[in-house]
Scaffold this motif. Sequence first.
Motif: not given
Length: 146
Positions: A30-37
């Motif tokens: 559902a969610t694109p990969y984010s390098p910052l969470t």
Amino acid sequence: MTLKSAHMSTSRLQHIKDHLLDEYTCAKMATPYSPLTTHVLNTGMGVPGAHMALSLHRMDPSTSLWNLITTGTTNDDGRCPGLITRETFTPAVYKMRFETGQYWGSLGETSFYPYVEIVFTITDHSQKFHVPLLCSRFSYTTYRGS
């Protein structure tokens, strides 16, 4: 084991299973990969900081002004997926602003901190960064996770 304790154990296992499936689904589909969470925890009540507004900013090095990258709201698990894409995550100084006053107000409480800003420097944008916020009405803390 009594019937009640067996039911509680089954319920806890189901909750853990659902939590893991939700994270897997979120990360893979559902969610694109984010390098910052980020992850907000309401330590005063022992629950995720659900439905807290936040924003992500990057400092312009030539003017020292903050540029808004995105806004969001934490989900039921206190997470805000999809903050920034790998392509737009560059070495820079960043700020995450959490609207803690509004959050506590929505729970019928007051807070000493109207908002919390966490400022951090990214030098190696190829890494994954996790910046959690642990908060109560009168305190907060954070750390760099991965």
